[in-house]
Write a protein that holds these residues in place. Structure first.
Motif, short mmCIF file in Angstrom:
data_model
loop_
_atom_site.label_atom_id
_atom_site.label_comp_id
_atom_site.label_asym_id
_atom_site.label_seq_id
_atom_site.Cartn_x
_atom_site.Cartn_y
_atom_site.Cartn_z
N SER A 121 -4.51 -0.06 6.25
CA SER A 121 -5.89 -0.26 5.86
C SER A 121 -5.91 -1.41 4.87
N ILE A 122 -7.00 -2.18 4.89
CA ILE A 122 -7.08 -3.25 3.90
C ILE A 122 -7.39 -2.67 2.53
N TYR A 123 -7.86 -1.41 2.49
CA TYR A 123 -8.18 -0.76 1.22
C TYR A 123 -7.04 0.19 0.85
N LEU A 159 -16.78 11.07 -12.83
CA LEU A 159 -17.56 11.36 -11.63
C LEU A 159 -18.78 12.23 -11.92
N ALA A 160 -18.62 13.19 -12.81
CA ALA A 160 -19.70 14.17 -13.04
C ALA A 160 -20.74 13.68 -14.03
N ASN A 161 -20.30 12.95 -15.07
CA ASN A 161 -21.20 12.67 -16.18
C ASN A 161 -21.53 11.20 -16.42
N ARG A 162 -20.61 10.31 -16.05
CA ARG A 162 -20.81 8.91 -16.47
C ARG A 162 -21.26 7.98 -15.33
N LEU A 163 -20.93 8.30 -14.11
CA LEU A 163 -21.40 7.48 -12.99
C LEU A 163 -22.83 7.84 -12.63
N GLU A 164 -23.62 6.85 -12.32
CA GLU A 164 -25.00 7.08 -11.89
C GLU A 164 -25.17 6.65 -10.44
N GLU A 165 -26.18 7.22 -9.80
CA GLU A 165 -26.44 6.90 -8.40
C GLU A 165 -26.60 5.40 -8.21
N GLY A 166 -25.89 4.87 -7.21
CA GLY A 166 -25.99 3.44 -6.92
C GLY A 166 -24.88 2.61 -7.55
N GLN A 167 -24.18 3.18 -8.55
CA GLN A 167 -23.07 2.46 -9.15
C GLN A 167 -21.86 2.46 -8.23
N LYS A 168 -20.93 1.55 -8.50
CA LYS A 168 -19.74 1.42 -7.67
C LYS A 168 -18.58 2.23 -8.25
N VAL A 169 -17.80 2.81 -7.34
CA VAL A 169 -16.60 3.53 -7.73
C VAL A 169 -15.48 3.07 -6.81
N ARG A 170 -14.31 2.77 -7.37
CA ARG A 170 -13.19 2.24 -6.60
C ARG A 170 -12.39 3.38 -5.97
N VAL A 171 -12.27 3.35 -4.66
CA VAL A 171 -11.63 4.47 -3.94
C VAL A 171 -10.71 3.94 -2.84
N PHE A 172 -9.82 4.81 -2.41
CA PHE A 172 -8.96 4.54 -1.26
C PHE A 172 -8.56 5.88 -0.66
N VAL A 173 -8.10 5.85 0.58
CA VAL A 173 -7.70 7.09 1.26
C VAL A 173 -6.20 7.27 1.14
N GLU A 174 -5.79 8.43 0.71
CA GLU A 174 -4.38 8.81 0.66
C GLU A 174 -4.15 9.77 1.83
N HIS A 175 -3.52 9.25 2.88
CA HIS A 175 -3.33 10.05 4.09
C HIS A 175 -2.29 11.14 3.85
N ASN A 176 -2.55 12.29 4.42
CA ASN A 176 -1.65 13.44 4.23
C ASN A 176 -1.37 14.08 5.59
N ASP A 177 -0.30 13.59 6.22
CA ASP A 177 0.06 14.13 7.54
C ASP A 177 0.68 15.51 7.45
N ASN A 178 0.85 16.02 6.24
CA ASN A 178 1.39 17.37 6.05
C ASN A 178 0.31 18.41 5.79
N PHE A 179 -0.94 18.04 6.10
CA PHE A 179 -2.04 19.00 5.95
C PHE A 179 -3.06 18.69 7.04
N ALA A 224 0.84 -1.20 0.00
CA ALA A 224 0.00 0.00 0.00
C ALA A 224 0.87 1.24 0.00
N THR A 225 0.43 2.27 -0.75
CA THR A 225 1.16 3.53 -0.74
C THR A 225 0.46 4.57 0.12
N ALA A 226 -0.65 4.21 0.72
CA ALA A 226 -1.28 5.15 1.64
C ALA A 226 -0.53 5.17 2.96
N GLY A 227 -0.72 6.28 3.69
CA GLY A 227 0.09 6.48 4.87
C GLY A 227 -0.31 5.63 6.07
#
Length: 609
Positions: free
Chosen positions: A235-237, A435-455, A229-232
């Motif tokens: 997390s399993i995600y 995000l704005a035009n092609r995804l519809e409500e209820g569809q899945k989007v793949r995401v993860f958290v990129e932690h930023n301890d410098n903000f 994982a490259t997040a700070g």
């Protein structure tokens, strides 16, 4: 369970050196989800631990005498360099090497003269600046007090983005300075672009192999590198294993007559357990627009059914050209290297001239999607050659615009849709259009958290904060306010917001007005550039309030900037230098040092892009 497995388990219970039933069950559970590469890595790691234990029993004194430590330092702004450093650490440990992994902020630069082997993983921040955590180390190393280092063996892995002028500059600075101080390079510096994983794995494997004999007494076979994982935070995600979250809301928050399309996005994390802090970013994986892919395929005189080989999740797979372009390859952001490739292939005079100058090539790449370059200069190309010269899709990072203390299992974003017209056709950004035009409500989007301890908000809730976030740079400050309200922080809050017009572009206007009414927001200054003949920006408002800005800094305020790195952040920084110089009665150089001190003390933080 198979008969062979039962027999094996029965035998192991009679062997004092084997795992008992409970231990074996735990091991099977732990490795159940591992890929073949991960199983191989784990095998090498356990073998190394076993050999280390045997050697410790046989000759502990000799082992201690022969052991040397590999120090790995990471200089990370958002977490990528930290993730690669952890990957490097795991590979070195699996090879039997003793490792000391440190954030460069926690490392005394003078200690370099006592080290034998150091590897540095460094990202570059903004326009060639070191990450916040590396400012003091960078200054010391490049300064006159840096010691000679004739006994140090080192190498540098640099992370950056080739679309910026000062590509991997921090890593280059470290490498060149260490060499000048007499240190010996054990592996060539690697400069990595945004799709860095494959190059990093190869560099890590070869570098650890080259160091293994010198840093270990016993020969331990090197296992394949596993991408981590490259997040700070743990997390399993992760970037490699994102959460398939539910897309809930895409609401336009600019007016009908606005020149911009800005969306308030809400994503439901459900019961995933994925958590974030205010100041973090959300990584979003996206798919390219099928209509754009069809247009590109037609420009290539292809059908889209042609088979191409692509490395996906560590394994080479054969898929159709169309699938590769939709799901795996970057076609909305053009790398300067592609301009050079297509210019040479097409032998187009205009493109060759563009490619001959790196700055011109970067600017041209930033204003042209892949399809536009291909349409501009016709060339015949094999599908495999074409995909080999494209970058892999990398997830887009968006500053999180919510606090979990307020929205719980949701995460909010503020997304400006990238859109422009080229040759009569509308071009839309890859992720923002998704995000704005092609995804519809209820569809899945793949995401993860990129932690930023410098903000991060100040630990002390009594501390005042000054927030400067024009346009979509307002996002993290919406999260800041939600968090400070949730914890009943008593510190003063001052917001500087700017955009084009008051009536069309005042993002989250009602929320800011409510914060002012409640008293949570102490002050708010706005700059709408097109509402008067003379354009006014946030830096102008800062100068108008110069005396109070300096007074807030003098009483301990933390200062935050979010938004455009190319112009806004530079102009705001310059305004701050002038304010500090005038009201602190300091020279420009002393004012710069004042701001450097604030950065070192985490009181001046930037989230710019």
């Amino acid at each position: 369970m198979l008969p062979e497995q039962r027999s094996t388990n029965q035998n192991t219970t009679n062997n004092s050196s084997a795992l008992d039933a409970n231990q074996l069950a735990l091991l099977q559970q732990a490795t159940q989800s591992y890929s073949s590469l991960q199983l191989a890595w784990a095998s090498g790691y356990l073998a190394a631990k076993s050999e280390q234990g045997q050697n410790a029993q046989i000759a502990p004194a000799a082992e201690a005498a022969a052991a040397k430590t590999l120090t790995i330092l990471f200089a990370s702004q958002t977490g990528n360099a930290k993730g690669v450093a952890k990957q490097l650490e795991q590979s070195a440990v699996a090879a039997g090497i003793t490792v000391n992994l440190k954030n460069i902020a926690d490392y005394k630069a003078k200690s370099l003269k006592t080290e034998s082997h150091v590897l540095i993983v460094a990202s570059t921040n903004g326009e060639g600046e070191p990450p916040d955590d590396a400012i003091e180390f960078h200054e010391f190393l490049l300064g006159k007090k840096a010691p000679k280092l004739p006994n140090l063996s080192y190498s540098v892995l640099a992370l950056g983005d080739s679309s910026y002028e000062f590509f991997c500059q921090t890593g280059k600075d470290f490498d060149e300075r260490l060499k000048a101080l007499g240190a010996t390079q054990v592996a060539p510096r690697l400069d990595c672009d945004v799709d860095y994983e494959t190059d990093c794995e190869a560099w890590i494997s070869s570098t650890v192999t080259s160091l293994k004999d010198e840093l270990t007494q016993t020969a331990v076979s090197l296992a394949p590198v596993v991408a981590l994982a490259t997040a700070g935070a743990e997390s399993i995600y992760t970037k490699q294993n994102p959460l398939a979250a539910e897309f809930s809301v895409s609401q336009k928050i600019t007016g009908r007559d606005s020149a911009k399309d800005v969306r308030h996005i809400e994503i439901d994390l459900g019961e995933s357990g994925l958590t974030y802090q205010v100041g973090d970013a959300l990584g979003v994986w996206f798919e390219n627009d099928e209509a754009l892919v069809n247009e590109l395929v037609a420009e290539l005189n292809a059908t889209g059914d042609e088979k191409v080989s692509l490395k996906i999740n560590g394994e080479t797979q054969e898929i159709s050209l169309k699938e590769a372009l939709i799901n795996h390859l970057e076609i909305t952001q053009t790398a300067p290297a592609f301009i050079e490739f297509w210019a040479a292939l097409s032998n187009d005079k205009v493109l060759l001239e563009v490619a001959s100058d790196k700055n011109t090539a970067r600017e041209f790449a930033g204003n042209h999607q892949i399809v536009e370059v291909v349409a501009l200069a016709k060339a015949a190309v094999e599908p495999q050659t074409f995909v080999d010269n494209l970058r892999k899709i990398t997830p887009r990072l968006y500053s999180i615009a919510s606090a979990q203390a307020e929205v719980e299992e949701e995460v909010h974003l503020t997304v400006g849709v990238v859109a422009y017209e080229a040759n009569g056709k509308e071009r839309i950004g890859g992720a923002s259009g998704f995000l704005a035009n092609r995804l519809e409500e209820g569809q899945k989007v793949r995401v993860f958290v990129e932690h930023n301890d410098n903000f991060r908000l100040p630990e002390n809730n009594d501390t005042p904060v000054i927030m400067i976030g024009p346009g979509t740079g307002v996002a993290p400050f919406r999260a800041f306010m939600q968090q400070r309200e949730a914890v009943e922080a008593s510190g003063d809050n001052w917001m500087f917001f700017g955009d084009q017009t008051f009536t069309q572009d005042f993002l989250y206007q009602v929320e800011w007005q409510n914060y002012l009414k409640s008293g949570l927001l102490t002050r708010m200054d706005v700059a709408f550039s097109r509402d008067q003949a003379q354009k006014i920006y946030v830096q102008d408002r800062l100068k108008e309030q110069a005396s109070d800005v300096f007074a807030w800094l003098e009483r301990g305020a933390h200062l935050y900037i979010c938004g455009d790195a190319n112009r806004m952040a530079k102009d705001v920084h310059q305004a701050l230098v002038e304010i500090i110089s005038e009201h602190g009665k300091l020279t420009i150089e002393q004012a710069e040092d004042y701001l450097k001190s604030l950065r070192s003390n985490k009181r001046y933080q930037k989230d710019v892009y």
